[in-house]
Structure formats: C-alpha cells, structure tokens
Design a protein around this motif. Structure first.
Motif, PDB file in Angstrom:
ATOM      1  N   THR A   1      26.993  26.017  -8.922  1.00  0.00           N
ATOM      2  CA  THR A   1      27.025  27.363  -9.162  1.00  0.00           C
ATOM      3  C   THR A   1      27.657  28.170  -8.127  1.00  0.00           C
ATOM      4  O   THR A   1      27.725  29.228  -8.349  1.00  0.00           O
ATOM      5  CB  THR A   1      25.703  27.704  -9.632  1.00  0.00           C
ATOM      6  OG1 THR A   1      24.593  27.406  -8.569  1.00  0.00           O
ATOM      7  CG2 THR A   1      25.153  27.060 -10.987  1.00  0.00           C
TER       8      THR A   1
ATOM      9  N   ASP B   1      31.011  36.748 -13.636  1.00  0.00           N
ATOM     10  CA  ASP B   1      29.763  36.445 -13.475  1.00  0.00           C
ATOM     11  C   ASP B   1      29.304  34.819 -13.425  1.00  0.00           C
ATOM     12  O   ASP B   1      29.548  34.421 -14.680  1.00  0.00           O
ATOM     13  CB  ASP B   1      28.837  37.394 -14.237  1.00  0.00           C
ATOM     14  CG  ASP B   1      27.458  37.023 -13.981  1.00  0.00           C
ATOM     15  OD1 ASP B   1      26.892  37.124 -12.877  1.00  0.00           O
ATOM     16  OD2 ASP B   1      26.576  36.607 -14.944  1.00  0.00           O
TER      17      ASP B   1
ATOM     18  N   GLU C   1      26.517  33.319 -13.936  1.00  0.00           N
ATOM     19  CA  GLU C   1      25.296  33.242 -14.964  1.00  0.00           C
ATOM     20  C   GLU C   1      26.078  33.402 -16.372  1.00  0.00           C
ATOM     21  O   GLU C   1      25.521  32.357 -17.237  1.00  0.00           O
ATOM     22  CB  GLU C   1      24.261  34.354 -14.937  1.00  0.00           C
ATOM     23  CG  GLU C   1      23.285  34.380 -13.885  1.00  0.00           C
ATOM     24  CD  GLU C   1      22.462  33.034 -13.533  1.00  0.00           C
ATOM     25  OE1 GLU C   1      22.180  32.719 -14.528  1.00  0.00           O
ATOM     26  OE2 GLU C   1      22.648  32.348 -12.704  1.00  0.00           O
ATOM     27  N   SER C   2      27.006  34.016 -16.631  1.00  0.00           N
ATOM     28  CA  SER C   2      27.583  34.297 -17.867  1.00  0.00           C
ATOM     29  C   SER C   2      28.426  33.032 -18.151  1.00  0.00           C
ATOM     30  O   SER C   2      28.805  32.547 -19.248  1.00  0.00           O
ATOM     31  CB  SER C   2      28.436  35.560 -18.076  1.00  0.00           C
ATOM     32  OG  SER C   2      29.246  35.746 -16.993  1.00  0.00           O
TER      33      SER C   2
ATOM     34  N   VAL D   1      27.879  30.089 -16.951  1.00  0.00           N
ATOM     35  CA  VAL D   1      26.849  28.877 -17.381  1.00  0.00           C
ATOM     36  C   VAL D   1      26.374  29.082 -18.914  1.00  0.00           C
ATOM     37  O   VAL D   1      26.087  28.306 -19.755  1.00  0.00           O
ATOM     38  CB  VAL D   1      25.578  28.964 -16.518  1.00  0.00           C
ATOM     39  CG1 VAL D   1      24.413  27.953 -17.044  1.00  0.00           C
ATOM     40  CG2 VAL D   1      25.966  28.594 -15.074  1.00  0.00           C
ATOM     41  N   ALA D   2      26.047  30.538 -19.274  1.00  0.00           N
ATOM     42  CA  ALA D   2      25.736  30.839 -20.576  1.00  0.00           C
ATOM     43  C   ALA D   2      26.731  30.233 -21.598  1.00  0.00           C
ATOM     44  O   ALA D   2      26.477  29.649 -22.771  1.00  0.00           O
ATOM     45  CB  ALA D   2      25.539  32.114 -20.862  1.00  0.00           C
TER      46      ALA D   2
ATOM     47  N   ARG E   1      26.821  26.637 -22.135  1.00  0.00           N
ATOM     48  CA  ARG E   1      25.656  26.185 -22.734  1.00  0.00           C
ATOM     49  C   ARG E   1      25.564  26.325 -24.470  1.00  0.00           C
ATOM     50  O   ARG E   1      24.708  25.911 -25.060  1.00  0.00           O
ATOM     51  CB  ARG E   1      24.283  26.973 -22.373  1.00  0.00           C
ATOM     52  CG  ARG E   1      23.795  26.250 -21.009  1.00  0.00           C
ATOM     53  CD  ARG E   1      22.600  26.529 -20.625  1.00  0.00           C
ATOM     54  NE  ARG E   1      22.281  25.681 -19.496  1.00  0.00           N
ATOM     55  CZ  ARG E   1      21.842  26.078 -18.152  1.00  0.00           C
ATOM     56  NH1 ARG E   1      21.430  27.210 -17.873  1.00  0.00           N
ATOM     57  NH2 ARG E   1      21.469  24.990 -17.199  1.00  0.00           N
TER      58      ARG E   1
ATOM     59  N   ASN F   1      22.970  25.196  -7.357  1.00  0.00           N
ATOM     60  CA  ASN F   1      23.584  25.217  -6.432  1.00  0.00           C
ATOM     61  C   ASN F   1      23.823  23.963  -5.237  1.00  0.00           C
ATOM     62  O   ASN F   1      22.900  23.943  -4.664  1.00  0.00           O
ATOM     63  CB  ASN F   1      23.163  26.762  -5.421  1.00  0.00           C
ATOM     64  CG  ASN F   1      24.156  27.085  -4.485  1.00  0.00           C
ATOM     65  OD1 ASN F   1      24.937  26.116  -3.935  1.00  0.00           O
ATOM     66  ND2 ASN F   1      24.565  28.250  -4.236  1.00  0.00           N
TER      67      ASN F   1
END
Length: 196
Positions: free
Chosen positions: A100, A117, A119-120, A122-123, A126, A135
C-alpha cells in the motif's frame, strides 16, 4: 502433499527500482529447483526508476511465457497504482497481494497530476477480487531495511505458490547481498505471516 496447485501463473508489477526482477528471479529459480517447468517474461515500460515494470512467472507451464489476460492466479503488486494497471491480467478467482506504499511519479511530484487515494484503489480492487493489502515497505523497515520490501511480498505470495517455503528462503539467502541475509529472512517471514 499440500493442496497447492501444480501450475501457477503469477504477474509481478511495480515501478523500476523496487526489486520486481529480484522477486521474480527468487520465485522462478525456486520453482526450477523443485523440477517445475518455468516460463518467465519481463516487460519494462521505462524500467529506470519510476517507470512501470511487469514480470510474468509461469510455474508448471509448457506454453508461452506471457500470461493471457484474466489468466493469472495472483497479481503481486509492489505499488498500488501498478495493482490497478495490471488487474486485467488476473483471473476472476485470482488474488491480489499488494503493497500500500505509493511511489509518486514525476507528474505527481511536480503537481501535474494527482495520485489516487490508496484506500480507494484497494476498495475498487476488492469489488472484484480477494485483496491482501498491507504496507510491505513498513514491514521491511521493521525487518531492518526498506529495500527488503520485495522480499516481504515474496513471503506473502509464498502462501499460494506450489513451492516449499524452505526452497524460497534458500534462494533469498543466495540471491541477496550477504550482509542483508538476516534482514531479508526476517522480511520474508513477516510477509508470510501477513496472509491469513
């Protein structure tokens, strides 16, 4: 005998200078030592630091060295955007293992572009695939060197490969600089423990 498959198609993506080639070599040489047919291909965009690098490693494969689209069992991404860039190479039931920690290209550092971003990213991944995201650069630093991030990820993917852990660890010890063996063994073990 383990339940791991005797064939395994792996795409390793990253940025030049991150150690994608060493990761690929450790896995490929380990598979050869366990008597698998191995086909490997490297494609470099701009492989000097900052450019996209992708390696295909086909274990137990008699076919060509390039993994067809949607053919990979695993996408090992050393960098978040590189996970997104190569997601089309992953089979529907394939798994993404990703670092990450972002590497910002010049276009981002000079303000010409924005880095998405993490997180976005990864989302988004997913929504369609099993994703193991952590990380790996921080884990490598804990092991003793940020440079060992690629070996952390080799440790993580070792949970899926049809290769004995000992074989992979022996290759790690053989292929990293002698002064860094302890750090890299620790990095491998930390990565291996990140997969439930």
């Amino acid at each position: 005998m383990s339940s791991k498959a005797s064939k395994f198609d792996l795409v390793i993506s990253g940025v030049g200078g991150q150690g994608a080639i060493l990761a690929s070599d450790i896995i490929g040489k380990s598979a050869v030592l366990e008597n698998y047919n191995v086909r490997a291909a490297e494609t470099h965009g701009m492989a000097q630091r900052g450019g996209s690098v992708v390696n295909h490693v086909r274990i137990g494969c008699d076919l060509g060295s390039m993994i067809p689209l949607k053919g990979a069992d695993c996408l090992l991404a050393l960098e978040p955007v590189e996970a997104l860039r190569y997601i089309d190479s992953l089979a529907d039931d394939g798994v993404v293992i990703m670092n990450t920690e972002a590497v910002h290209p010049v276009t981002v550092t000079t303000g010409k572009a924005e880095y998405p971003d993490v997180e976005s990213i990864v989302a988004e991944l997913r929504k369609t695939h099993r994703v193991i995201a952590f990380n790996a650069t921080e884990k490598a630093a804990e092991a003793g060197s940020r440079q060992a991030m690629n070996v952390v990820l080799v440790g993580a993917v070792s949970n899926f490969l049809p290769i004995k852990t000992e074989t992979l660890l022996e290759r790690v010890k053989e292929m990293v600089p002698p002064k860094t063996i302890d750090t890299n063994v620790k990095a491998f073990e930390m990565g291996r423990s990140m997969v439930e």
